[in-house]
Design an enzyme around this catalytic site. Structure first.
Site, PDB file in Angstrom:
ATOM      1  CG  ASN A   1       2.537   1.483   4.683  1.00 41.97           C
ATOM      2  OD1 ASN A   1       2.843   1.607   4.346  1.00 41.97           O
ATOM      3  ND2 ASN A   1       1.711   1.425   3.608  1.00 41.97           N
TER       4      ASN A   1
ATOM      5  CD  GLU B   1      -2.233   0.842   2.895  1.00 41.49           C
ATOM      6  OE1 GLU B   1      -1.317   0.796   4.385  1.00 41.49           O
ATOM      7  OE2 GLU B   1      -3.009   2.331   3.025  1.00 41.49           O
TER       8      GLU B   1
ATOM      9  CD  GLU C   1      -5.004   4.888   5.823  1.00 40.27           C
ATOM     10  OE1 GLU C   1      -5.635   4.452   4.476  1.00 40.27           O
ATOM     11  OE2 GLU C   1      -4.987   4.281   6.516  1.00 40.27           O
TER      12      GLU C   1
ATOM     13  CB  CYS D   1      -3.738  -1.654   5.161  1.00 44.33           C
ATOM     14  SG  CYS D   1      -3.245  -1.644   6.356  1.00 44.33           S
TER      15      CYS D   1
ATOM     16  CE  LYS E   1      -7.072   1.572   4.227  1.00 46.58           C
ATOM     17  NZ  LYS E   1      -5.517   1.862   4.363  1.00 46.58           N
TER      18      LYS E   1
ATOM     19  CG  ASN F   1      -5.015   4.073   0.521  1.00 46.11           C
ATOM     20  OD1 ASN F   1      -4.228   2.939  -0.356  1.00 46.11           O
ATOM     21  ND2 ASN F   1      -4.069   3.964   1.581  1.00 46.11           N
TER      22      ASN F   1
HETATM   23  N1  CDT Z   1      -2.800   1.468   6.842  1.00 49.01           N
HETATM   24  C1  CDT Z   1      -2.986   0.761   7.090  1.00 49.01           C
HETATM   25  O1  CDT Z   1      -4.707   0.714   6.650  1.00 49.01           O
HETATM   26  N2  CDT Z   1      -3.448   0.807   8.459  1.00 49.01           N
HETATM   27  C2  CDT Z   1      -4.220   0.112   9.678  1.00 49.01           C
HETATM   28  C3  CDT Z   1      -3.557   0.574  10.862  1.00 49.01           C
HETATM   29  C4  CDT Z   1      -5.446  -0.096  11.459  1.00 49.01           C
HETATM   30  S1  CDT Z   1      -4.997  -0.057  13.300  1.00 49.01           S
HETATM   31  C5  CDT Z   1      -5.808  -2.066  13.652  1.00 49.01           C
HETATM   32  C6  CDT Z   1      -4.203  -1.379   9.597  1.00 49.01           C
HETATM   33  O2  CDT Z   1      -5.178  -2.209   9.457  1.00 49.01           O
HETATM   34  O3  CDT Z   1      -3.582  -2.269   9.792  1.00 49.01           O
END
Ligand code: CDT
Length: 308
Positions: free
Chosen positions: A193, A47, A142, A168, A123, A106
């Site tokens: 990420n 991502e 985000e 993600c 996303k 995204n």
């Molecule tokens: N980039 C991204 O979507 N990160 C989220 C952080 C969430 S914290 C539970 C993830 O789902 O990893």
């Protein structure tokens, strides 16, 4: 005849604020070459693969925000990646921040062996917050920088199979996988990420990794699909990302997993028919699903407990 796709997840080590797009694209090209030399037909990149994970920084100046976004794909700096993929005859998946007119997404794309884009996904489950939280160790903005994706969860016939994408946080939601499962998906590719720290409550990093893998494995098994997940890893300007890129079979078993927090390629020969037993038996949707009991899933967003 067996439908075999040798696929790679190309994990990226840290990308720092000072790293140029050009230097990142060089790293992507190096991983692409490595995948090609190991016989892969398709590579999955993370991502927001072209920059540091910028939603951790609060920015008010829209020009500063837009500097992290791509106005065209391929653009001047990303064109060499597309040219190299075409020269090698290898497909890839790339996540990036997309500026479409005035709209910010995204986004992830699927690129064919001739360098043409044949799939785009934006996303849907955006994590984090839109307001500045100066007391948090870092931000997760985000919800400030991106719109919710407007393309649903489509799938594409490609590479002799049926491919889908998510990004993600989408992977944590069973609805994501089930919508693609209902279209017969055979391989879900995704980038992520995931910060090592949770900004909302304290949580050990081993549990962050556990939930990441649990989500991939459940999504794979419950829909009889391969899942190929490529993450960012290591400390970007001091902020940790968990890594743990993985390839998961339709049985839910992990068949390959990264072991470093650097640029690293993991690969596996995926038999696209492995999910058939699951799709025809335990998760034969046509035979066993009971949609008359699933109404709440699409009619209600939050929890409504029974009256006391
Ligand atoms: N980039 C991204 O979507 N990160 C989220 C952080 C969430 S914290 C539970 C993830 O789902 O990893």
């Amino acid at each position: 005849m067996a439908r075999q796709l040798r696929v790679a997840a190309a994990q990226l080590g840290p990308i720092h604020l000072a790293d140029s797009r050009g230097s990142v694209v060089e790293r992507l090209i190096a991983l692409l070459g490595k995948a090609h030399r190991s016989g892969c037909g398709f590579v999955v990149f993370p991502e927001l693969a072209l920059t540091t994970f910028f939603p951790r920084y609060y920015m008010e100046n829209q020009e500063h925000v837009d500097a992290y976004f791509e106005k065209e794909m391929p653009g001047r700096e990303t064109a060499p990646l597309f040219e190299e993929a075409k020269r090698l005859g290898i497909g890839f998946h790339l996540g990036y921040a997309e500026l479409d007119g005035a709209r910010h997404f995204n986004t992830a794309i699927l690129v064919d062996t001739d360098g043409s884009i044949f799939g785009k996904y934006r996303k849907i489950h955006l994590p984090g917050h839109a307001d500045h939280r100066p007391d948090a160790p870092f931000q997760h903005l985000e919800k400030r920088y991106f719109e919710v994706g407007d393309l649903g969860f489509p799938v594409w016939r490609a590479f002799d199979g049926i491919l889908g994408m998510c990004i993600c946080n989408d992977r944590r939601w069973p609805e994501t996988f089930r919508v693609m499962g209902l279209q017969g998906v055979e391989m879900v590719v995704l980038g992520y990420n995931t910060p090592t720290d949770n900004i909302y409550h304290s949580e050990p990093v081993h549990r962050r990794m556990f939930h990441h893998l649990l989500s991939l494995q459940a999504g794979a098994y419950q829909n009889g699909t391969w899942v190929v997940a490529a993450g960012k890893a290591g400390k970007e300007d001091g902020y940790g990302l968990i890594g743990g890129s993985a390839i998961v079979a339709p049985t839910g078993e992990i068949v390959a997993q990264s072991i470093t927090e650097e640029d690293e390629l993991i690969a596996y020969d995926c038999d696209l028919d492995v999910g058939r037993d699951i799709k025809e038996n335990v998760f034969n949707f046509d035979k066993h699903r009971r949609i008359e009991h699933y109404g709440l899933i699409t009619s209600q967003t939050g929890v409504v407990p029974p009256p006391k």
